[in-house]
Design an enzyme around this catalytic site. Structure first.
Site, PDB file in Angstrom:
ATOM      1  CB  CYS A   1      -0.934   0.006   1.207  1.00 15.28           C
ATOM      2  SG  CYS A   1      -2.044  -1.412   1.257  1.00 15.28           S
TER       3      CYS A   1
ATOM      4  CG  ASN B   1      -6.879  -1.347   0.018  1.00 14.03           C
ATOM      5  OD1 ASN B   1      -6.096  -0.802  -0.754  1.00 14.03           O
ATOM      6  ND2 ASN B   1      -6.499  -1.842   1.183  1.00 14.03           N
TER       7      ASN B   1
ATOM      8  CG  HIS C   1      -3.640   3.136   1.413  1.00 13.03           C
ATOM      9  ND1 HIS C   1      -3.922   2.679   0.148  1.00 13.03           N
ATOM     10  CD2 HIS C   1      -3.797   2.071   2.252  1.00 13.03           C
ATOM     11  CE1 HIS C   1      -4.218   1.397   0.211  1.00 13.03           C
ATOM     12  NE2 HIS C   1      -4.159   0.997   1.476  1.00 13.03           N
TER      13      HIS C   1
END
Length: 360
Positions: free
Chosen positions: A116, A315, A285
């Site tokens: 990430c 995500n 994020h």
């Protein structure tokens, strides 16, 4: 010494929209259950016979190249951040070079596996290369395809409902104008709890780390007497026991993320000689809307100072920040001269942040 600046940006998501309601057809879940825990309403999945991590990256890259007003042949370095490459090896950087039609330039292609945090790790790397004068036009991409590797059953719902596919890309070039430049980047990691958010099989560990760190139920029983060579990286046991899917301990990730997000944001702002009061836009994020809301409240930020699009895409790990940054620009949420902070936290654990004056 020159500064680095983003001169072009673009994003791409597959056309297949998968709603929370769609997922109820393959697992025991509900739209309310998913929204309450993650804030996600829908996500995008690739066409499995026509799209890959690299093809998504190509689409985003072409948009960024056009936005920067450069020729693709002028790119002198590629940085590709992903945890879902097309192949175990080679990396997706060289595949992107080939599919863009710039293989003849023989430029270097670097793959980054910081999950990430991959895009910000890549941005920090590009920033240093620009400052050193080694490269002048860097293509930085974050792209992910999760939909082909998730456990679409009730057993895997805690992970599978979260992730989606997408890509974002930027062109980074030198500038003498600090008012449109990257001002500071910070990167961190702590491998102490690496397995708490991980994709462990297939892999070359042979169960060593899982036994060492007491990962109950994740080891593999190997018949080494009759299988002297092989069978540790990949075998039928991994398939039979559903060990070829991502593993996440959500509470552990949440607790660490809400602590490290504010820390690295303030560290980066302080390094740039700025404070939270100077911030125009935070683009975090997109792991979980609840994490982002908690961080925003902790730091005293207004809703209009934080950009979220996890509701639409889920995500997308390394793609989430460039995808959100691109959409925020397109929607007029950031303008030239705005102070923008990017922040990430993910598997590893890794976390990072960047502060920049927006120049587009």
């Amino acid at each position: 010494m020159p500064h680095s600046t983003i001169t072009g940006i673009g994003h791409y998501v597959p056309k297949n929209i998968v709603t929370n309601q769609d997922l109820t057809e393959v697992m025991e879940t509900s739209d309310a259950w998913i929204r309450e825990r993650t804030g996600i309403e829908e996500r995008r999945y690739i066409d499995r016979t026509k799209e890959t991590t690299t093809t998504l990256a190509v689409e985003a890259s072409l948009k960024a190249i056009a936005d920067a007003g450069i020729d693709k042949q002028d790119i002198d370095f590629i940085i590709f951040a992903t945890l879902s490459p097309d192949y175990y090896f080679p990396g997706s950087g060289v595949l992107l070079q080939r599919e863009l039609g710039i293989s003849g330039t023989e430029i270097a292609a670097l793959d980054i596996r910081a999950q990430c945090s991959g895009f910000i790790y890549g941005l920090s790397t590009a920033d240093q290369f620009i400052k050193s004068g080694m490269y002048k036009k860097i293509l930085l991409v974050g792209a992910e395809v999760h939909s082909v590797g998730l456990d679409f059953s009730t057993r895997g719902r805690n992970v599978s409902v979260i992730f989606g596919d997408g890509a974002g890309a930027v062109i980074i070039e030198p500038t003498e104008d600090k008012d449109v430049a990257v001002l500071s980047t910070k990167m961190h990691s702590d491998g102490t709890y690496a397995e708490k958010l991980s994709y462990m099989y297939p892999g070359a560990h042979g169960g060593y780390f899982l036994e060492k760190y007491a990962m109950e139920g994740f080891g593999v029983d190997y018949d080494l007497e009759n299988n002297k060579y092989g069978g540790v990286f990949w075998n039928q046991d991994m398939l039979d026991k559903a060990r070829v899917f991502p593993h996440m301990e959500g509470q552990a990730v949440f607790k660490m993320a809400v602590r490290k997000f504010p820390e690295v944001i303030m560290e980066t702002l302080t390094d740039a000689g700025l404070g939270i009061e100077d911030l125009d836009m935070l683009i975090p994020h997109q792991a979980n809307l609840r994490i982002n809301q908690f961080v925003a409240n902790t730091m005293g930020l207004r809703d209009d100072q934080v950009y979220n699009n996890i509701m639409r895409y889920g995500n997308t790990t390394a793609a989430s920040i460039p995808l959100a940054l691109s959409e925020a620009r397109d929607e007029g949420k950031i303008k030239k001269g705005d102070l923008v902070t990017l922040a990430s936290f993910g598997a590893g654990f890794t976390w990072a942040a960047a502060v920049l004056r927006w120049g587009k």
